[in-house]
Structures are given as structure tokens and as C-alpha cells.
Scaffold this motif. Structure first.
Motif, short mmCIF file in Angstrom:
data_model
loop_
_atom_site.label_atom_id
_atom_site.label_comp_id
_atom_site.label_asym_id
_atom_site.label_seq_id
_atom_site.Cartn_x
_atom_site.Cartn_y
_atom_site.Cartn_z
N GLY A 148 0.82 -1.20 0.00
CA GLY A 148 0.00 0.00 0.00
C GLY A 148 0.86 1.25 0.00
N LYS A 149 0.39 2.28 -0.69
CA LYS A 149 1.08 3.57 -0.59
C LYS A 149 1.06 4.06 0.86
N ILE A 150 -0.08 3.84 1.51
CA ILE A 150 -0.21 4.09 2.94
C ILE A 150 -0.74 2.82 3.58
N THR A 151 -0.02 2.27 4.54
CA THR A 151 -0.46 1.07 5.24
C THR A 151 -0.92 1.44 6.64
N VAL A 152 -2.15 1.07 6.95
CA VAL A 152 -2.74 1.30 8.26
C VAL A 152 -2.85 -0.04 8.97
N ALA A 153 -2.28 -0.13 10.15
CA ALA A 153 -2.33 -1.36 10.93
C ALA A 153 -3.16 -1.12 12.19
N GLU A 154 -4.18 -1.96 12.38
CA GLU A 154 -4.88 -1.95 13.65
C GLU A 154 -4.47 -3.21 14.41
N VAL A 155 -4.23 -3.06 15.70
CA VAL A 155 -3.69 -4.16 16.50
C VAL A 155 -4.54 -4.36 17.75
N GLU A 156 -4.49 -5.58 18.27
CA GLU A 156 -5.20 -5.86 19.52
C GLU A 156 -4.44 -5.33 20.72
N GLU A 157 -3.12 -5.32 20.62
CA GLU A 157 -2.29 -4.83 21.73
C GLU A 157 -1.17 -3.98 21.17
N HIS A 180 6.89 -10.03 12.12
CA HIS A 180 6.45 -10.50 10.81
C HIS A 180 6.44 -9.37 9.77
N THR A 181 6.01 -8.18 10.16
CA THR A 181 6.02 -7.02 9.28
C THR A 181 6.86 -5.92 9.92
N PRO A 182 7.99 -5.57 9.32
CA PRO A 182 8.81 -4.48 9.86
C PRO A 182 8.08 -3.14 9.76
N GLY A 183 8.32 -2.30 10.72
CA GLY A 183 7.62 -1.02 10.79
C GLY A 183 7.86 -0.11 9.62
N ILE A 184 8.91 -0.34 8.83
CA ILE A 184 9.19 0.52 7.68
C ILE A 184 8.04 0.50 6.68
N PHE A 185 7.24 -0.58 6.69
CA PHE A 185 6.11 -0.68 5.75
C PHE A 185 4.84 -0.02 6.28
N VAL A 186 4.81 0.35 7.54
CA VAL A 186 3.58 0.84 8.18
C VAL A 186 3.68 2.34 8.41
N GLN A 187 2.68 3.06 7.97
CA GLN A 187 2.65 4.52 8.16
C GLN A 187 1.81 4.94 9.37
N ARG A 188 0.75 4.17 9.69
CA ARG A 188 -0.14 4.53 10.79
C ARG A 188 -0.54 3.26 11.54
N ILE A 189 -0.58 3.36 12.87
CA ILE A 189 -0.95 2.21 13.68
C ILE A 189 -1.82 2.68 14.84
#
Length: 231
Positions: free
Chosen positions: A183-192, A205-214
Motif C-alpha cells: 500500500g502507498k499508505i499502510t494502516v495497521a490496527e492491532v489488539e495490543e 512479521h512485518t517491519p515497521g518501515i512498511f507501516v505509516q499509521r498504527i
């Protein structure tokens, strides 16, 4: 320290507009971005192209977006649990591109890896291969498949840290990792959500370099599509 945390789904999905292409992680109803889907409903954005392994069920997951006519096109592998999806497809209201499951996963992975296209034997000689370039390698025929990208990738993880590093649990570690990279912008929602440094670097599993918003999600239902019991 890098901090990619936003308050909630409303803040995380800022910038999503009509006509965009979205990737939504998950397998069946497992590991789907429930909070983000609810925010898409609230926003009311329309004419979306949704890339997802499946289309949810009638009253949950992407099925909710289909009910509100927010989806213009589905790029999926399996869509057999959704009666509204079937109705819209047969009536011509919804564009659909059905892709073999492994090919869908690889097209997402290729998008994140910067690979524009690849050859695969899956689908050769079937409707999947109509209009696609084919080529012989070592006596076998292969189809040329192109990478998939999205304006936003919406993924769900078990744990994440403030720098955007993600851990998935069980079956949720399916399409989520590949889509998170594409994704151009990757949004991650997490349980914790934990501070940076608390996750074991060898387990990420997914390095933070790929995630823009959490953000830390709330009120997960984690529905089961088909419950089978033995009497």
C-alpha cells in the motif's frame, strides 16, 4: 524515537476518498481490519476497488460495504459466503476479478517487493488465462501475472509497537503481511499496542518501515463463518 501511533480508526483513515483502491487483509473473517471497515462505513466513501481474499459475509466484514453499495470492484479469490455479493455480481452491479488464491497472494507480495510481473502455471488453459500472455519454461506453460498495489492497505495484527512493527497470530498471518508491503499508505490496527523495543526483533512479521499509521483497535467480534460441532 519513531512514533506512528494515531488515536483511532478515524485518524488512521484520513485521506481515503471515493474511487480509491484498498487492500484489506484477512482470511475468511479471521484477521480482518474490523475497526477500519467500520470507519469506511462511517465515511461513506464509494466506488472503491477492494482487494481481499474474500468478501466477508452478508452482515460482517466487506459484506457491510457491499450492502451500502460502496464497492465498485472486488479483486478476490473466494466469495462463496456472501449472498449480496452474488446478487450484485449476477445483476451486473459489481465488477469482479477472481484470482487463484496463491496467485492473489503473490501479486500482492510482488507489489510490495517492486516486482512488476511474474510467471505462474496457475490458471493456464482456463478462463483465468484469457487475454493474458503465456510462455513456455522447461516444457510447461505459464501465465504472466502483474503485481497489485493499493492507495491504502488496511491490515490487522495481534501485537504492534509504536514504530509500526507487527506480529500476527495463527491464520491472520495470511494476506496481511503481503498486503502490508503493497500500500502507498499502510494502516495497521492491532489488539495490543506496546512501546518500541518490547517485541522480539526475531519474531516480527512485518517491519515497521512498511507501516505509516498504527492504532489499538477496540471491540473485536472475531466471528466464526461456519461453526461445526460434534454431538
Amino acid at each position: 524515537m519513531i512514533n506512528k501511533v494515531v488515536a483511532d480508526a478515524r485518524a488512521a483513515l484520513q485521506g481515503i476518498r471515493d474511487g480509491m483502491t484498498l487492500m484489506l487483509g484477512g482470511f475468511g473473517l479471521c484477521g480482518i481490519p474490523e475497526n477500519s471497515i467500520q470507519e469506511l462505513l462511517r465515511l461513506g466513501v464509494r466506488n472503491l476497488t477492494c482487494i481481499s481474499n474474500n468478501a466477508g459475509v452478508d452482515d460482517f466484514g466487506i459484506g457491510l460495504l457491499l450492502q451500502q453499495r460502496q464497492v465498485k470492484k472486488m479483486i478476490s479469490s473466494y466469495v462463496g459466503e456472501n449472498a449480496e455479493f452474488e446478487r450484485q455480481l449476477l445483476s451486473g452491479e459489481l465488477e469482479v476479478e477472481l484470482i487463484p488464491q496463491g496467485t492473489l497472494a503473490e501479486r500482492c507480495r510482488a507489489g510490495g517487493a517492486g516486482i512488476p510481473a511474474f510467471y505462474t502455471p496457475a490458471g493456464y488453459g482456463t478462463e483465468v488465462g484469457e487475454g493474458k500472455e503465456s510462455r513456455e519454461f522447461n516444457g510447461n506453460m505459464y501465465l504472466l501475472e502483474t503485481a497489485l498495489h493499493a492507495d491504502f492497505a488496511l491490515v490487522k495484527a495481534w501485537k504492534g509497537d509504536t514504530a509500526g512493527n507487527l506480529l500476527y497470530k495463527g491464520t491472520a498471518r495470511n494476506f496481511n503481511p503481503m498486503m502490508a508491503t503493497a500500500g502507498k499508505i499502510t494502516v495497521a490496527e492491532v489488539e495490543e499496542l506496546v512501546p518500541a523495543g518490547e517485541l522480539d526483533p526475531n519474531q516480527i512479521h512485518t517491519p515497521g518501515i512498511f507501516v505509516q499509521r498504527i492504532f489499538e483497535g477496540k471491540h473485536y467480534e472475531k466471528r466464526i463463518e461456519q461453526r461445526t460441532v460434534r454431538v
